[in-house]
Design an enzyme around this catalytic site. Structure first.
Site, short mmCIF file in Angstrom:
data_model
loop_
_atom_site.label_atom_id
_atom_site.label_comp_id
_atom_site.label_asym_id
_atom_site.label_seq_id
_atom_site.Cartn_x
_atom_site.Cartn_y
_atom_site.Cartn_z
N GLY A 80 -7.10 43.78 51.61
CA GLY A 80 -7.87 43.77 52.33
C GLY A 80 -9.53 44.85 52.48
O GLY A 80 -10.01 45.87 52.25
N ARG B 278 -5.25 50.75 52.09
CA ARG B 278 -3.61 50.79 51.29
C ARG B 278 -3.99 50.65 49.64
O ARG B 278 -2.92 50.69 49.24
CB ARG B 278 -4.24 49.05 51.92
CG ARG B 278 -3.46 48.94 53.05
CD ARG B 278 -2.80 47.91 53.71
NE ARG B 278 -2.19 47.28 54.60
CZ ARG B 278 -2.14 46.42 55.15
NH1 ARG B 278 -2.10 45.01 54.45
NH2 ARG B 278 -1.21 46.10 56.74
N ARG C 254 -19.65 52.54 49.08
CA ARG C 254 -18.71 51.77 49.76
C ARG C 254 -18.03 51.96 51.08
O ARG C 254 -17.57 51.48 51.60
CB ARG C 254 -19.74 50.32 50.34
CG ARG C 254 -20.99 49.99 50.09
CD ARG C 254 -21.27 48.39 49.98
NE ARG C 254 -22.49 48.20 49.41
CZ ARG C 254 -23.24 48.28 50.88
NH1 ARG C 254 -23.31 47.44 51.49
NH2 ARG C 254 -24.62 47.31 50.51
N ARG D 72 -4.54 38.33 44.95
CA ARG D 72 -4.41 39.43 46.77
C ARG D 72 -2.92 39.82 47.25
O ARG D 72 -2.57 38.65 47.49
CB ARG D 72 -5.47 37.86 47.86
CG ARG D 72 -5.20 38.37 49.44
CD ARG D 72 -6.06 38.10 50.44
NE ARG D 72 -5.71 37.68 51.51
CZ ARG D 72 -5.68 38.95 52.30
NH1 ARG D 72 -6.02 39.83 51.82
NH2 ARG D 72 -5.81 38.86 53.30
N SER E 283 -2.22 40.44 55.19
CA SER E 283 -1.66 40.33 55.99
C SER E 283 -1.62 38.55 56.31
O SER E 283 -3.26 38.39 56.28
CB SER E 283 -1.47 41.15 56.40
OG SER E 283 -2.74 41.33 57.39
N ASP F 296 1.53 39.14 61.98
CA ASP F 296 1.68 38.52 63.48
C ASP F 296 1.80 37.24 63.69
O ASP F 296 1.33 36.44 62.70
CB ASP F 296 0.60 38.61 64.17
CG ASP F 296 -0.74 38.30 63.35
OD1 ASP F 296 -1.33 39.53 62.82
OD2 ASP F 296 -1.39 37.44 63.35
N ARG G 123 5.24 48.50 59.23
CA ARG G 123 3.16 47.92 58.21
C ARG G 123 3.87 48.40 56.31
O ARG G 123 3.69 47.56 55.45
CB ARG G 123 2.41 48.17 58.90
CG ARG G 123 2.26 47.17 59.44
CD ARG G 123 0.79 47.46 60.46
NE ARG G 123 0.89 46.47 61.71
CZ ARG G 123 0.05 45.62 61.96
NH1 ARG G 123 -0.56 45.46 61.26
NH2 ARG G 123 0.01 44.90 63.20
N1 HPA Z 1 -6.22 35.88 61.83
C1 HPA Z 1 -6.65 35.51 60.49
N2 HPA Z 1 -6.28 36.57 59.74
C2 HPA Z 1 -5.42 36.69 59.92
C3 HPA Z 1 -4.40 36.99 61.41
C4 HPA Z 1 -4.69 36.38 61.98
O1 HPA Z 1 -4.42 36.48 63.10
N3 HPA Z 1 -3.59 38.06 61.01
C5 HPA Z 1 -3.98 38.44 60.03
N4 HPA Z 1 -4.66 38.63 59.31
#
Ligand code: HPA
Length: 234
Positions: A20, A24, A43, A87, A90, A204, A217
Site C-alpha cells: 500500500g 515500502r 502522485r 499484495r 499489513s 496490530d 516493522r
Molecule cells: N483496519 C483496516 N486496515 C488495517 C488495519 C485495521 O485495523 N490494520 C492494518 N490495516
C-alpha cells in the site's frame, strides 16, 4: 504511460508486488531487487522494476483502500500486461490464535462493498486467491518457519470503523484479519484472467489492542516480501 503510471511500455514486469505504502515499495526494491530502477513517480506512488534471482519484478505502491488499488491494478493489467499481482501489506488480527508479526495468506476476502459493486450489484461474488500462488506462498512461509495462517480476511472500506457489530460478525465467522485492498485485487484478477494473492503481516490486533513496534516493522515486512517473491516464481 497511463493516467497514473509514468512507466514506458515494457518497463513493468509481468510479476508485480503491491504494497500500500509507496515508501515500502522503494524500501523493498532497494532491499530485495538487483538493478532496481524507479519507473513511476506520478502522485508519489513509487514503482520500481528490477530483478530477483535473475527474474524481472516490479514493486508498485497501490495506495490505501480499494478505489486506489483498483486504479493501479487496472492499469498494470490492462496497459502493461501484468500477469501475477501480489499484495504485500499489513493487517489487523481478528482471532486470538493470530499474533502480532504472524503472516496471513488470504484465500478469500469479504467486503461490504468494492469498486466492482457496480458490476455485481445484488450478487455476492466470492473473490478468491489464485490457488497455485497460495499453495506456493504457504510452502515458502512454512519452509522459513514463519507463523502462517491461511483463510478468509475482511477488506474494509474504513480504517476508523463505526460498525463494531460487523467486526463481531467477522470474528464470529473465523475471519483472520482486516485490511483494505485484497478483495478488489481478487475481483480484478478474476475479471482479467490473471493471478492474484495477498500476503499480509499482522501489524496490530483488534482483540488485544497490541501493535507492532515500529522498529520491528521492517524485519517482519521483509519476511513477507520474500514469501511473495518465492511464490511468484515457484
Ligand atoms: N483496519 C483496516 N486496515 C488495517 C488495519 C485495521 O485495523 N490494520 C492494518 N490495516
Amino acid at each position: 504511460m497511463t493516467v497514473h503510471i509514468g512507466a514506458q511500455p515494457g518497463e513493468i514486469a509481468e510479476v508485480v508486488l503491491m504494497p500500500g505504502d509507496p515508501l515500502r515499495a522503494e524500501w523493498a526494491a532497494q532491499t530485495f531487487l538487483d538493478d532496481a530502477v524507479c519507473v513511476n513517480r506520478v502522485r508519489g506512488m513509487l514503482g520500481y522494476t528490477g530483478t530477483w534471482k535473475g527474474q524481472r519484478v516490479t514493486i508498485q505502491g497501490s495506495g490505501m483502500g480499494m478505489p486506489s488499488l483498483s486504479i493501479y491494478a487496472n492499469e498494470l493489467i490492462r496497459d502493461y500486461g501484468a500477469k501475477t499481482l501480489i499484495r504485500i501489506g499489513s493487517c489487523g488480527a481478528m482471532q486470538e490464535k493470530v499474533q502480532i508479526r504472524d503472516i496471513i495468506i488470504a484465500m478469500t476476502a469479504s467486503t461490504l462493498s468494492t469498486p466492482s459493486r457496480g458490476i455485481f450489484r445484488d450478487l455476492n461474488f466470492a473473490p478468491c486467491a489464485d490457488y497455485d500462488l497460495l499453495e506456493a506462498a504457504v510452502s515458502a512461509a512454512r519452509a522459513k518457519g514463519s507463523a502462517v495462517h491461511v483463510g478468509g480476511i475482511y477488506s474494509s472500506d474504513v480504517f476508523y470503523d463505526e460498525r463494531p457489530d460487523l467486526n463481531e460478525q467477522m470474528v464470529r465467522h473465523g475471519i483472520l484479519g482486516v485490511e483494505m485492498e485484497a478483495a478488489e485485487l481478487y475481483n480484478l484478477a478474476a475479471r482479467h484472467g490473471v493471478r492474484a494473492l495477498a500476503v499480509l503481516t499482522v501489524s496490530d490486533h483488534l482483540l488485544t489492542h497490541e501493535a507492532l513496534p515500529s522498529e520491528d516493522r521492517e524485519r517482519t515486512f521483509g519476511e513477507m516480501v520474500e514469501i511473495a517473491l518465492e511464490a511468484a516464481f515457484a
